[in-house]
Scaffold this motif. Structure first.
Motif, PDB file in Angstrom:
ATOM      1  N   VAL A  47       0.776  -1.230   0.050  1.00  0.00           N
ATOM      2  CA  VAL A  47       0.111   0.068  -0.060  1.00  0.00           C
ATOM      3  C   VAL A  47       0.899   1.129  -0.232  1.00  0.00           C
ATOM      4  CG1 VAL A  47      -1.645   1.265   1.275  1.00  0.00           C
ATOM      5  CG2 VAL A  47      -1.890  -1.144   1.187  1.00  0.00           C
ATOM      6  N   PRO A  49       0.305   5.448  -1.754  1.00  0.00           N
ATOM      7  CA  PRO A  49      -0.588   6.189  -2.721  1.00  0.00           C
ATOM      8  C   PRO A  49       0.267   6.667  -3.962  1.00  0.00           C
ATOM      9  CG  PRO A  49       0.148   7.244  -0.539  1.00  0.00           C
ATOM     10  CD  PRO A  49       0.562   6.006  -0.467  1.00  0.00           C
ATOM     11  N   TYR A  60      -1.459  -0.609  -4.092  1.00  0.00           N
ATOM     12  CA  TYR A  60      -2.618   0.039  -4.007  1.00  0.00           C
ATOM     13  C   TYR A  60      -2.622   1.400  -3.204  1.00  0.00           C
ATOM     14  CZ  TYR A  60      -3.810  -4.661  -5.250  1.00  0.00           C
ATOM     15  OH  TYR A  60      -4.054  -5.891  -5.947  1.00  0.00           O
ATOM     16  N   ASP A  62      -4.563   2.879  -0.990  1.00  0.00           N
ATOM     17  CA  ASP A  62      -4.887   2.751   0.414  1.00  0.00           C
ATOM     18  C   ASP A  62      -5.526   1.603   0.666  1.00  0.00           C
ATOM     19  OD1 ASP A  62      -7.541   2.747  -0.650  1.00  0.00           O
ATOM     20  OD2 ASP A  62      -7.397   5.175  -0.868  1.00  0.00           O
ATOM     21  N   GLU A  64      -8.625   0.879   1.606  1.00  0.00           N
ATOM     22  CA  GLU A  64      -9.928   0.606   1.320  1.00  0.00           C
ATOM     23  C   GLU A  64     -10.004  -0.054  -0.207  1.00  0.00           C
ATOM     24  OE1 GLU A  64     -12.298   1.025   2.881  1.00  0.00           O
ATOM     25  OE2 GLU A  64     -11.793   2.543   4.592  1.00  0.00           O
ATOM     26  N   ASN A  65      -8.875   0.206  -0.833  1.00  0.00           N
ATOM     27  CA  ASN A  65      -8.900  -0.307  -2.359  1.00  0.00           C
ATOM     28  C   ASN A  65      -8.212  -1.581  -2.427  1.00  0.00           C
ATOM     29  OD1 ASN A  65      -9.538   1.679  -4.393  1.00  0.00           O
ATOM     30  ND2 ASN A  65      -8.719   3.140  -2.906  1.00  0.00           N
ATOM     31  N   PRO A  67      -7.858  -5.603  -2.793  1.00  0.00           N
ATOM     32  CA  PRO A  67      -8.797  -6.386  -3.553  1.00  0.00           C
ATOM     33  C   PRO A  67      -9.360  -7.545  -2.594  1.00  0.00           C
ATOM     34  CG  PRO A  67      -6.464  -6.967  -4.182  1.00  0.00           C
ATOM     35  CD  PRO A  67      -6.527  -5.537  -3.452  1.00  0.00           C
ATOM     36  N   CYS A  88      -9.115   2.336   8.797  1.00  0.00           N
ATOM     37  CA  CYS A  88      -9.169   1.740   7.669  1.00  0.00           C
ATOM     38  C   CYS A  88      -9.170  -0.023   7.685  1.00  0.00           C
ATOM     39  CB  CYS A  88      -8.202   2.175   6.516  1.00  0.00           C
ATOM     40  SG  CYS A  88      -8.580   3.866   6.123  1.00  0.00           S
ATOM     41  N   LYS A  92     -12.238  -2.742   7.432  1.00  0.00           N
ATOM     42  CA  LYS A  92     -12.127  -3.661   6.364  1.00  0.00           C
ATOM     43  C   LYS A  92     -12.225  -4.971   6.916  1.00  0.00           C
ATOM     44  CE  LYS A  92     -10.469  -4.125   2.252  1.00  0.00           C
ATOM     45  NZ  LYS A  92     -11.131  -3.688   0.868  1.00  0.00           N
TER      46      LYS A  92
END
Length: 899
Positions: A47, A49, A60, A62, A64-65, A67, A88, A92
């Motif tokens: 992760v 950004p 990814y 963050d 939240e994204n 998979p 987060c 999740k």
């Protein structure tokens, strides 16, 4: 103390790295590199950004994204970014995280909480487990997981290493890599804000891939969870530890000799000994001991036999053995005769068995066969020094072949390096411990001896207390509270002795007076000779300031001594508040020894009991041993035997032995006092005189506090829960005492088992069991009341007093989620309702403890138990694979009343 969700930490199917980076030498870059190189076969999700990929893996922006929901998250972001990441991950559904970031406790989150406090609040919401913060990370080589930023990876093995120091972790990895040592788990705990030693030990204790557990400890945060977990795990596999900070720069001032003598390292030793943990002092020693103990055969005794082809190395081994207080075996004459028939005339004719430098493998084999047959030999060390006319490999093969079927422990020491290296490889492949030097081999043998002693301590049945005794708890507490309410933290000597009297501890008659004239009158009333002591709340060690005068023979002597004492102390301590004097009879006992017995409160492990050589030179002699309460007669004996003065107490020349049973009983009664009276924080009996008649305390001091905490927080080991005792009467009028089981109940438990029918045995153990071995019976009677409980129904009086007629027991999982029960009632008294009463007693205990579910397994033909479970509200499900009913009772509902 919990293993909840630890499987997500140690066996994740997916890993996310928050803070992954491509920047060379950054933590995020090293973590990704190690994960990708480790061979982990699940998704690894970086992760970041600002990067499209990390180390060639799609990144990814963050959490939240991501998979998939990561089972394990590795957090290596700056402190300010930790809380958004944790929020987060919580949304999740992540169940475990490794927090590598440091400085969270000093970084504010808001006006009232630090980042660390907020992080823990978030983790608690859904039981997310946290390793760290400020740690190196985690490695689980069997699954290819290297979630650490170490420079060195760990290879696969059967040893788990758990450390509070990240720096030491890297050093150990270097050491292990150079020697080919592998790991099942390699854990850096960091600050232990969530996952602590107790949690990890509980998990590893039941892990089939872990053969031994090694700990590097700087400090213990959760003392009771540590001791409980270690006691449970050490019954199944060796636990070894290194403790740093063994030597303090200085000790804090203490109100008693006990407080001054009780060093933190001594208390730690007492705690881990109680937990069955073996302490070592170097990294090399730790790995050597772990390897030795994990390969150890059943250990039969502590006498060592030695076979060698070189007298010099044999003598070195003996020197090392004696230095470590080991025992060299003496050969039977028949063994010597047998060896004479196969060895050259110049052999040593004793142990060590020197079979001469030219000994080939065949001579070794014959010698080993004869020496192992000697009943005095418990373990055997086989040594070899290379010579020009022997082949170390050929000799090694002969040894390996000869000891294949031996049930005794065999250790090997092939001295040298390059020449003997292939032989050491053969020994390793054959599962025989091998060592480079005689000293290392002997150290390994003594590790086995010490480990066996620890296991025996865990399993040994303590003798019953010689006499019943009920202390006057309320009277003792009343004396203490009067002092506290008057603003004092130190009891006067008469008050301290009165408290000891409430617990049956023999003290010398002591009276307090206010004036010199009263001292004279009281002395004449008691009878001479007497001892005169100053009485002051500000003077603890009276003899140090001239506040004690002994053997006063008349009123005139008392008057002179009192006058001089007041004058001298007034000059030395003008601000001291003097309350007068204490007058006590002189106790003269020929051949009596002076002891010190006391307790103090350790900041980590709480109350600790001290025993040792007493008198005015106590701090100079420093002969003492310590133990954690509660004590029984067995533990009291072990405490006394841990000192040098014990040898004097057994008697010597024309000096008779002292009454050791009375001494052990005094220690047990002191332990009761410590358990019952949480107000007592320091206690001293010095000197405590002992001879063949018994013990008597000449002086006593007790320090108290009004700030009393519960036993759950005060004591490192759960005391016997006497408050759970209950008298019951069955419908037919039969009376029983329902109480928690004690270690001393083992003989009565055997007698109870002998009264069960084969059918009852089958229903309880799902098979035919003639008699439980001592090791199993010890597990059933020697309980850690934090995580197990058993109630026995005993006959309260009469000729059958103490007999067990019924027992119910539960094992509670470390997470306090379920309690698995077993219940038995003696076959000849079934049908009277005792079984139901026992079940209801245990159900209510588990409900009060907060256990979620009460469960058990019942054979289909055990109709009586299935009917009882139905009446109590259990549901049942048939398990076809095991051919049993699983019965379950949720404890958030009351037990069904009697029909």
């Amino acid at each position: 103390m919990s293993t909840v969700n630890l499987e997500h930490l140690f066996k994740p199917s997916s890993v996310a790295v928050i803070g992954a980076s491509n920047r060379p030498h950054s933590v995020g870059q090293v973590i990704m590199r190690n994960l990708l190189a480790g061979g982990f076969d699940g998704p690894i999700m970086p992760v970041n950004p600002r990067s499209q990929s990390i180390g060639g893996v799609l990144a990814y922006p963050d959490v939240e994204n991501l998979p998939v929901v990561p089972e394990l998250a590795v957090i290596c972001v700056p402190p300010a970014a930790v809380i958004p990441v944790m929020e987060c991950l919580d949304r999740k559904g992540c169940k475990a995280a490794i927090v590598l970031t440091a400085g969270l406790g000093s970084t504010p989150h808001d006006e009232t909480r630090s980042v660390k406090q907020m992080m823990l609040e978030i983790a608690t919401r859904n039981k997310m487990r946290l390793l760290g913060p400020n740690c190196l990370g985690l490695m689980v080589p069997p699954i290819g997981l290297n979630a650490s930023f170490s420079h060195q990876s760990a290879s696969k093995g059967k040893i788990a290493f758990v450390s509070q120091s990240g720096a030491l972790c890297t050093a150990v990895l270097d050491w292990a890599a150079a020697r080919g040592v592998g790991f099942s788990h390699f854990v850096s705990l960091g600050e232990c804000d969530d996952v602590d030693f107790g949690d990890v030990i509980d998990y590893l204790g039941s892990d089939p891939d872990t053969r031994a557990i090694m700990l590097y400890i700087e400090s213990i945060h959760e003392r009771r969870s540590f001791i409980s977990a270690a006691r449970a795990a050490s019954r199944n596999k060796p636990i070894l530890c290194i403790k740093s900070g063994r030597f303090a720069e200085g000790a804090a001032a203490a109100a008693s000799h006990t407080g001054a003598l009780a060093g933190a390292d001594d208390v730690f030793d007492a705690a881990i000994k109680r937990a069955g943990v073996l302490r070592v002092y170097t990294i090399a020693e730790m790995f050597s001991a772990a390897e030795t103990l994990s390969r150890m055969r059943p250990f039969r005794g502590d006498k060592l036999g030695i076979i060698t082809n070189g007298g010099g190395i044999g003598v070195l081994a003996v020197d090392a053995l004696i230095e470590r207080h080991g025992h060299l075996a003496h050969l039977e004459q028949s063994t010597i005769d047998n060896l004479n028939s196969v060895l050259p005339d110049t052999w040593s004719h004793a142990n060590p068995v020197d079979i001469i430098g030219d000994a080939p493998g065949e001579r070794y084999a014959k010698s080993i066969d004869m020496v192992l047959a000697d009943p005095n030999i418990d373990s055997l060390l086989v040594m070899h020094a290379p010579t020009a006319i022997t082949d170390p490999v050929e000799v090694a093969r002969g040894v390996i072949e000869q000891v294949k079927t031996s049930k005794k422990n065999i250790l090997t020491n092939w001295v040298g390096e390059a020449t003997v290296a292939p032989a050491r490889v053969l020994f390793n492949e054959a599962g025989l411990p091998t060592y480079n030097t005689p000293e290392q081999a002997v150290a390994a043998f003594q590790h086995m001896v010490n480990y066996r002693k620890l296991q025996d301590l865990l399993m040994e049945t303590p003798p019953s207390v010689p006499q019943d005794f009920t202390p006057e708890i309320d009277k003792a507490r009343g004396i203490i509270h009067l002092a506290i309410h008057s603003g004092r933290t130190m009891l006067t000597e008469p008050e301290a002795k009165a408290v000891l009297d409430c617990y049956g501890i023999n003290t010398v008659k002591t009276l307090s007076v206010e004036t010199t004239e009263e001292a004279v009158a009281t002395a004449e009333k008691i009878g001479f000779p007497i001892a005169l002591k100053i009485l002051s709340d500000d003077i603890s060690h009276k003899s140090d300031v001239g506040g004690v005068v002994l053997n006063l023979e008349s009123g005139e002597e008392v008057h002179r001594a009192a006058t001089k004492m007041l004058k001298n102390i007034g000059k030395q301590f003008p601000d001291a508040r003097l309350r007068g004097f204490t007058v006590q009879e002189m106790v003269k006992r020929q051949n009596a020894r002076e002891l010190i017995v006391g307790m103090t409160t350790d900041p980590i492990f709480g109350p600790v009991i001290l025993f040792g050589h007493g008198g005015v030179e106590v701090e100079v002699v420093r002969d003492r041993a310590m133990a954690l309460p509660p004590l029984n007669m067995k533990l009291a004996r072990e405490l006394v035997e841990g000192t040098r003065i014990y040898n004097l107490l057994k008697g010597y020349r024309d000096v008779p032995p002292v009454n050791l049973e009375e001494l052990y009983m005094t220690l047990v009664r002191l332990s009761q006092l410590v358990v019952h009276l949480g107000e007592v924080v320091e206690l001293d009996m010095n000197p405590l005189l002992i001879d063949q008649k018994g013990v008597i305390a000449l002086d006593a001091r007790i320090k108290v506090t009004p700030k009393v905490v519960s036993d759950d927080k005060r004591l490192a080991i759960h005391p016997y829960p006497r408050h759970l005792k209950q008298e019951i009467v069955l419908e037919d009028g039969t009376k029983y005492m329902l109480r928690p089981i004690k270690p001393e109940d083992e003989p009565a438990h055997y007698a109870f088992m002998s009264k069960l029918t084969p059918e009852d045995i089958h229903f309880r153990f799902f098979g035919s069991v003639r008699e439980l071995p001592h090791s199993e019976m010890a597990r059933q009677t020697q309980l850690d009341y934090d995580r197990a409980m058993a109630f026995v129904a005993t006959v309260p009086n009469g000729t059958s007093q103490g007999d067990i007629h019924g027992i119910v027991q539960v094992a509670i999982d470390p997470n306090n989620e379920h309690a698995e029960y077993a219940v038995m009632v003696r076959s000849d008294i079934k049908g009277r309702g005792l079984g139901r009463i026992l079940m209801e007693k245990m159900i209510e205990f588990c409900r009060a403890k907060g256990v979620a579910t009460f469960i058990g397994q019942v054979l289909p033909n055990n109709r009586r138990m299935l009917t009882l479970c139905e009446k109590l509200g259990f549901t049942r499900k048939y398990l076809e694979d095991e051919e049993v009913f699983e019965v379950t009772l949720p404890l958030d509902q009351p037990t069904k009343p009697h029909a």
